[in-house]
Design a protein around this motif. Structure first.
Motif, mmCIF file in Angstrom:
data_model
loop_
_atom_site.group_PDB
_atom_site.id
_atom_site.type_symbol
_atom_site.label_atom_id
_atom_site.label_comp_id
_atom_site.label_asym_id
_atom_site.label_seq_id
_atom_site.Cartn_x
_atom_site.Cartn_y
_atom_site.Cartn_z
ATOM 1 N N GLN A 130 -53.200 53.757 23.080
ATOM 2 C CA GLN A 130 -54.182 54.820 22.856
ATOM 3 C C GLN A 130 -54.069 55.908 23.921
ATOM 4 O O GLN A 130 -54.305 57.078 23.647
ATOM 5 N N ASN A 131 -53.697 55.526 25.140
ATOM 6 C CA ASN A 131 -53.532 56.483 26.228
ATOM 7 C C ASN A 131 -52.178 57.186 26.181
ATOM 8 O O ASN A 131 -51.875 58.008 27.046
ATOM 9 N N GLY A 132 -51.348 56.846 25.210
ATOM 10 C CA GLY A 132 -50.041 57.488 25.071
ATOM 11 C C GLY A 132 -48.946 56.828 25.885
ATOM 12 O O GLY A 132 -47.838 57.354 25.990
ATOM 13 N N ASP A 133 -49.229 55.673 26.484
ATOM 14 C CA ASP A 133 -48.229 54.965 27.277
ATOM 15 C C ASP A 133 -47.326 54.122 26.386
ATOM 16 O O ASP A 133 -47.685 53.775 25.261
ATOM 17 N N GLU A 134 -46.177 53.788 26.912
ATOM 18 C CA GLU A 134 -45.251 52.875 26.238
ATOM 19 C C GLU A 134 -45.423 51.501 26.865
ATOM 20 O O GLU A 134 -45.551 51.374 28.074
ATOM 21 N N VAL A 135 -45.445 50.462 26.035
ATOM 22 C CA VAL A 135 -45.546 49.091 26.534
ATOM 23 C C VAL A 135 -44.186 48.445 26.348
ATOM 24 O O VAL A 135 -43.723 48.272 25.221
ATOM 25 N N ARG A 136 -43.551 48.085 27.457
ATOM 26 C CA ARG A 136 -42.222 47.502 27.404
ATOM 27 C C ARG A 136 -42.288 46.087 27.969
ATOM 28 O O ARG A 136 -42.618 45.895 29.138
ATOM 29 N N LYS A 186 -44.255 51.793 21.132
ATOM 30 C CA LYS A 186 -44.343 53.216 21.438
ATOM 31 C C LYS A 186 -45.174 53.894 20.369
ATOM 32 O O LYS A 186 -45.216 53.435 19.227
ATOM 33 N N VAL A 187 -45.808 55.005 20.751
ATOM 34 C CA VAL A 187 -46.499 55.838 19.777
ATOM 35 C C VAL A 187 -45.592 57.020 19.486
ATOM 36 O O VAL A 187 -45.175 57.724 20.398
ATOM 37 N N ARG A 188 -45.266 57.197 18.227
ATOM 38 C CA ARG A 188 -44.404 58.299 17.802
ATOM 39 C C ARG A 188 -45.180 59.161 16.813
ATOM 40 O O ARG A 188 -45.963 58.652 16.015
ATOM 41 N N THR A 189 -44.915 60.448 16.849
ATOM 42 C CA THR A 189 -45.537 61.359 15.885
ATOM 43 C C THR A 189 -44.547 61.618 14.766
ATOM 44 O O THR A 189 -43.434 62.086 15.010
ATOM 45 N N SER A 190 -44.966 61.282 13.546
ATOM 46 C CA SER A 190 -44.110 61.566 12.398
ATOM 47 C C SER A 190 -44.323 63.027 12.014
ATOM 48 O O SER A 190 -45.426 63.560 12.114
ATOM 49 N N ILE A 233 -47.299 67.545 -2.692
ATOM 50 C CA ILE A 233 -48.359 67.613 -1.701
ATOM 51 C C ILE A 233 -47.713 67.652 -0.317
ATOM 52 O O ILE A 233 -46.540 67.324 -0.168
ATOM 53 N N VAL A 234 -48.482 68.027 0.663
ATOM 54 C CA VAL A 234 -48.000 68.025 2.037
ATOM 55 C C VAL A 234 -48.631 66.833 2.745
ATOM 56 O O VAL A 234 -49.852 66.694 2.789
ATOM 57 N N VAL A 235 -47.787 65.956 3.265
ATOM 58 C CA VAL A 235 -48.258 64.796 4.019
ATOM 59 C C VAL A 235 -48.333 65.242 5.480
ATOM 60 O O VAL A 235 -47.324 65.642 6.060
ATOM 61 N N PRO A 236 -49.532 65.198 6.069
ATOM 62 C CA PRO A 236 -49.679 65.710 7.432
ATOM 63 C C PRO A 236 -48.974 64.830 8.469
ATOM 64 O O PRO A 236 -48.695 63.652 8.225
ATOM 65 N N ALA A 237 -48.713 65.439 9.628
ATOM 66 C CA ALA A 237 -48.126 64.696 10.745
ATOM 67 C C ALA A 237 -49.112 63.612 11.164
ATOM 68 O O ALA A 237 -50.328 63.763 11.033
ATOM 69 N N LYS A 238 -48.578 62.514 11.677
ATOM 70 C CA LYS A 238 -49.431 61.375 12.004
ATOM 71 C C LYS A 238 -48.815 60.607 13.161
ATOM 72 O O LYS A 238 -47.590 60.497 13.260
ATOM 73 N N ARG A 260 -44.694 52.219 16.807
ATOM 74 C CA ARG A 260 -43.368 51.691 16.488
ATOM 75 C C ARG A 260 -43.043 50.570 17.462
ATOM 76 O O ARG A 260 -43.302 50.673 18.660
ATOM 77 N N PHE A 261 -42.464 49.516 16.932
ATOM 78 C CA PHE A 261 -42.012 48.397 17.754
ATOM 79 C C PHE A 261 -40.506 48.323 17.663
ATOM 80 O O PHE A 261 -39.941 48.341 16.576
ATOM 81 N N SER A 262 -39.876 48.238 18.814
ATOM 82 C CA SER A 262 -38.423 48.069 18.867
ATOM 83 C C SER A 262 -38.144 46.724 19.530
ATOM 84 O O SER A 262 -38.502 46.528 20.693
ATOM 85 N N PRO A 263 -37.550 45.786 18.813
ATOM 86 C CA PRO A 263 -37.277 44.483 19.413
ATOM 87 C C PRO A 263 -36.245 44.583 20.533
ATOM 88 O O PRO A 263 -35.327 45.388 20.465
ATOM 89 N N GLY A 264 -36.424 43.744 21.539
ATOM 90 C CA GLY A 264 -35.466 43.683 22.635
ATOM 91 C C GLY A 264 -34.239 42.880 22.253
ATOM 92 O O GLY A 264 -34.209 42.198 21.222
#
Length: 142
Positions: free
Chosen positions: A87-93, A101-105, A119-124, A128-132
């Motif tokens: 929520q604070n925009g940090d990445e958890v590794r 990670k929080v990514r903006t589509s 229709i236009v799908v708004p940015a959101k 995202r989870f990336s496995p190690g």
């Protein structure tokens, strides 16, 4: 030989196909039916199960030699900490496990399935989870 005669001949020679034999008329070749093909992905086995919070806390309690209540509190605290960091925009590794990670589509065009209008799908923002590497290797079937 006309393709229809070829079709009839193959059906006469190979009765085990019982109607699932297909002829590709454009390429003049015989294709087998889908039952003859090996599936690309294996089906889920009966032993596969979904693990929820309760079962996960049970396993944590057993492995860490904690009470069920303590393990449940640890699990909830961990999930809350991950949620707050995102929520604070940090990445958890988590080394060896993966990263959140929080990514903006981007805004994009879409189609309304009800009426087919564009229709236009708004940015959101999306999580995202990336496995190690270690997690990927552990899950990989050898």
């Amino acid at each position: 030989m006309p393709l229809q005669k070829l079709h009839n001949l193959v059906r006469a020679i190979a009765p085990e196909y019982k109607g699932c034999l297909k002829l590709n008329w454009q390429a003049a070749r015989v294709d087998s039916c889908k039952e003859d093909l090996v599936p690309m992905a294996k089906e889920k086995t009966a032993t596969a199960q979904t693990i929820g919070r309760q079962e996960l806390s049970r396993r944590i309690a057993k492995q860490a030699k904690l009470s069920q209540k303590q393990a449940s509190e640890v699990l909830e605290a961990t999930l809350d900490s991950i949620r707050e960091a995102l929520q604070n925009g940090d990445e958890v590794r988590l080394v060896g496990f993966g990263s959140f990670k929080v990514r903006t589509s981007a805004e994009r065009k879409g189609v309304n399935p009800r009426d087919g209008k564009e229709i236009v799908v708004p940015a959101k923002e999306r999580v995202r989870f990336s496995p190690g590497k270690e997690l990927s290797e552990a899950v990989e079937k050898k």
